[in-house]
Scaffold this motif. Structure first.
Motif, mmCIF file in Angstrom:
data_model
loop_
_atom_site.group_PDB
_atom_site.id
_atom_site.type_symbol
_atom_site.label_atom_id
_atom_site.label_comp_id
_atom_site.label_asym_id
_atom_site.label_seq_id
_atom_site.Cartn_x
_atom_site.Cartn_y
_atom_site.Cartn_z
ATOM 1 N N ASN A 173 0.823 -1.210 0.000
ATOM 2 C CA ASN A 173 0.000 0.000 0.000
ATOM 3 C C ASN A 173 0.859 1.262 0.000
ATOM 4 O OD1 ASN A 173 -2.562 -1.215 -0.128
ATOM 5 N ND2 ASN A 173 -2.474 -1.692 2.041
ATOM 6 N N GLN A 174 2.010 1.207 0.658
ATOM 7 C CA GLN A 174 2.936 2.341 0.646
ATOM 8 C C GLN A 174 3.494 2.548 -0.763
ATOM 9 O OE1 GLN A 174 6.169 2.009 3.430
ATOM 10 N NE2 GLN A 174 7.153 3.873 2.716
ATOM 11 N N TYR A 175 3.875 1.452 -1.416
ATOM 12 C CA TYR A 175 4.360 1.550 -2.797
ATOM 13 C C TYR A 175 3.290 2.157 -3.705
ATOM 14 C CZ TYR A 175 8.504 -1.394 -1.941
ATOM 15 O OH TYR A 175 9.705 -1.898 -1.509
ATOM 16 N N LEU A 176 2.045 1.726 -3.517
ATOM 17 C CA LEU A 176 0.958 2.262 -4.339
ATOM 18 C C LEU A 176 0.768 3.755 -4.097
ATOM 19 C CD1 LEU A 176 -1.708 -0.578 -4.201
ATOM 20 C CD2 LEU A 176 -0.308 0.124 -6.146
ATOM 21 N N ALA A 177 0.861 4.164 -2.854
ATOM 22 C CA ALA A 177 0.717 5.585 -2.530
ATOM 23 C C ALA A 177 1.827 6.410 -3.185
ATOM 24 C CB ALA A 177 0.736 5.786 -1.018
ATOM 25 N N GLU A 178 3.000 5.807 -3.324
ATOM 26 C CA GLU A 178 4.132 6.482 -3.957
ATOM 27 C C GLU A 178 4.102 6.360 -5.479
ATOM 28 O OE1 GLU A 178 7.410 4.504 -2.094
ATOM 29 O OE2 GLU A 178 7.113 5.527 -0.176
ATOM 30 N N GLY A 179 3.171 5.545 -5.999
ATOM 31 C CA GLY A 179 3.070 5.353 -7.442
ATOM 32 C C GLY A 179 4.054 4.335 -7.999
ATOM 33 N N ASP A 180 4.644 3.534 -7.142
ATOM 34 C CA ASP A 180 5.619 2.519 -7.555
ATOM 35 C C ASP A 180 4.896 1.190 -7.781
ATOM 36 O OD1 ASP A 180 7.814 0.950 -8.040
ATOM 37 O OD2 ASP A 180 8.867 1.460 -6.181
ATOM 38 N N ILE A 181 4.265 1.073 -8.933
ATOM 39 C CA ILE A 181 3.431 -0.092 -9.235
ATOM 40 C C ILE A 181 4.279 -1.362 -9.366
ATOM 41 C CG2 ILE A 181 1.813 -1.082 -10.908
ATOM 42 C CD1 ILE A 181 1.020 1.820 -11.601
ATOM 43 N N GLU A 182 5.458 -1.237 -9.958
ATOM 44 C CA GLU A 182 6.309 -2.414 -10.163
ATOM 45 C C GLU A 182 6.728 -3.043 -8.834
ATOM 46 O OE1 GLU A 182 6.991 0.548 -11.746
ATOM 47 O OE2 GLU A 182 6.167 -0.019 -13.695
ATOM 48 N N SER A 183 7.131 -2.201 -7.890
ATOM 49 C CA SER A 183 7.533 -2.720 -6.578
ATOM 50 C C SER A 183 6.343 -3.328 -5.845
ATOM 51 C CB SER A 183 8.155 -1.613 -5.727
ATOM 52 O OG SER A 183 9.359 -1.178 -6.294
ATOM 53 N N ALA A 184 5.180 -2.702 -5.989
ATOM 54 C CA ALA A 184 3.974 -3.232 -5.356
ATOM 55 C C ALA A 184 3.643 -4.602 -5.913
ATOM 56 C CB ALA A 184 2.798 -2.273 -5.560
ATOM 57 N N ASN A 239 -7.572 -8.578 -1.614
ATOM 58 C CA ASN A 239 -8.370 -8.398 -2.825
ATOM 59 C C ASN A 239 -8.539 -6.920 -3.155
ATOM 60 O OD1 ASN A 239 -8.689 -11.127 -3.315
ATOM 61 N ND2 ASN A 239 -10.600 -11.260 -2.190
ATOM 62 N N THR A 240 -8.742 -6.102 -2.135
ATOM 63 C CA THR A 240 -8.859 -4.654 -2.336
ATOM 64 C C THR A 240 -7.558 -4.088 -2.898
ATOM 65 O OG1 THR A 240 -10.430 -4.498 -0.515
ATOM 66 C CG2 THR A 240 -9.349 -2.462 -1.180
ATOM 67 N N THR A 241 -6.446 -4.540 -2.365
ATOM 68 C CA THR A 241 -5.143 -4.066 -2.822
ATOM 69 C C THR A 241 -4.860 -4.523 -4.253
ATOM 70 O OG1 THR A 241 -4.310 -4.056 -0.560
ATOM 71 C CG2 THR A 241 -2.665 -4.069 -2.311
ATOM 72 N N VAL A 242 -5.207 -5.755 -4.563
ATOM 73 C CA VAL A 242 -5.010 -6.265 -5.927
ATOM 74 C C VAL A 242 -5.845 -5.452 -6.913
ATOM 75 C CG1 VAL A 242 -5.437 -8.243 -7.440
ATOM 76 C CG2 VAL A 242 -4.320 -8.588 -5.236
ATOM 77 N N LEU A 243 -7.060 -5.129 -6.533
ATOM 78 C CA LEU A 243 -7.918 -4.308 -7.385
ATOM 79 C C LEU A 243 -7.294 -2.926 -7.592
ATOM 80 C CD1 LEU A 243 -10.571 -3.939 -8.930
ATOM 81 C CD2 LEU A 243 -11.621 -3.242 -6.778
ATOM 82 N N GLU A 244 -6.744 -2.357 -6.527
ATOM 83 C CA GLU A 244 -6.109 -1.044 -6.628
ATOM 84 C C GLU A 244 -4.889 -1.094 -7.551
ATOM 85 O OE1 GLU A 244 -4.251 2.481 -3.811
ATOM 86 O OE2 GLU A 244 -5.365 0.853 -2.879
ATOM 87 N N ILE A 245 -4.099 -2.164 -7.451
ATOM 88 C CA ILE A 245 -2.947 -2.324 -8.343
ATOM 89 C C ILE A 245 -3.427 -2.398 -9.788
ATOM 90 C CG2 ILE A 245 -1.137 -3.923 -9.096
ATOM 91 C CD1 ILE A 245 -0.682 -4.619 -6.147
ATOM 92 N N LEU A 272 -6.178 -1.190 -11.096
ATOM 93 C CA LEU A 272 -6.665 0.114 -11.533
ATOM 94 C C LEU A 272 -5.504 1.073 -11.816
ATOM 95 C CD1 LEU A 272 -9.721 0.597 -9.139
ATOM 96 C CD2 LEU A 272 -9.763 0.078 -11.589
ATOM 97 N N LYS A 273 -4.485 1.037 -10.969
ATOM 98 C CA LYS A 273 -3.319 1.906 -11.177
ATOM 99 C C LYS A 273 -2.581 1.527 -12.463
ATOM 100 C CE LYS A 273 -2.828 4.033 -6.957
ATOM 101 N NZ LYS A 273 -2.627 5.420 -6.702
ATOM 102 N N LYS A 274 -2.490 0.219 -12.749
ATOM 103 C CA LYS A 274 -1.846 -0.227 -13.983
ATOM 104 C C LYS A 274 -2.638 0.240 -15.197
ATOM 105 C CE LYS A 274 -0.011 -4.311 -14.315
ATOM 106 N NZ LYS A 274 0.194 -5.772 -14.249
ATOM 107 N N GLN A 275 -3.962 0.144 -15.127
ATOM 108 C CA GLN A 275 -4.803 0.605 -16.227
ATOM 109 C C GLN A 275 -4.645 2.104 -16.433
ATOM 110 O OE1 GLN A 275 -8.778 -0.634 -15.303
ATOM 111 N NE2 GLN A 275 -8.386 -2.784 -15.744
ATOM 112 N N GLN A 276 -4.612 2.845 -15.335
ATOM 113 C CA GLN A 276 -4.452 4.293 -15.412
ATOM 114 C C GLN A 276 -3.094 4.651 -16.025
ATOM 115 O OE1 GLN A 276 -4.704 6.235 -11.620
ATOM 116 N NE2 GLN A 276 -4.393 8.277 -12.458
#
Length: 99
Positions: A17-28, A65-71, A73-77
Motif C-alpha cells: 500500500n505504501q508503494y501504491l501511494a508512492e506510485g511505484d506499481i512495479e515494486s507493489a 483483494n482490495t489491494t489487488v484491485l487497486e494495483i 486500476l493503477k496499472k490501467q491508469q
C-alpha cells in the motif's frame, strides 16, 4: 511455521500500500508475488492452521483483494496515460514533419 508466515503478511501488505501511494506499481506487484508465495507455503499444510489463523486469513483475503484491485486500476491508469502521451508525441512528430 505458519505463525511466522502469518506474521509476515500484514507488514507486507502495508508495504504494498505504501508503494501504491508512492506510485511505484512495479515494486507493489513484486511484493504481491512474495505474498502469493507466502500464502502458497501456508496452504501446503492447512492442517497446521488454527481457527484464529483462519479468521486472520479471511480478513486478510478481503484486504488483499482490495489491494489487488487497486494495483489493477493503477496499472490501467498508467497504461492510459502512456497511451495518451505516445499519441501526443506522434501528433507532434507529424506536425514537425509538415513544417
Amino acid at each position: 511455521m505458519s505463525a511466522s508466515l502469518l506474521s509476515q503478511l500484514a507488514p507486507d501488505l502495508s508495504v504494498i500500500n505504501q508503494y501504491l501511494a508512492e506510485g511505484d506499481i512495479e515494486s507493489a506487484q513484486s511484493k504481491l508475488l512474495l505474498i502469493d508465495r507466502t500464502l502458497k507455503a501456508l496452504f501446503t499444510s492447512p492442517e497446521n492452521l488454527s481457527e484464529n489463523d483462519v479468521l486472520f486469513l479471511s480478513d486478510f483475503s478481503i484486504k488483499l483483494n482490495t489491494t489487488v484491485l487497486e494495483i489493477s486500476l493503477k496499472k490501467q491508469q498508467a497504461a492510459k496515460e502512456l497511451g495518451v502521451h505516445i499519441n501526443t508525441q506522434k501528433k507532434i512528430n507529424v506536425y514537425k514533419n509538415i513544417k
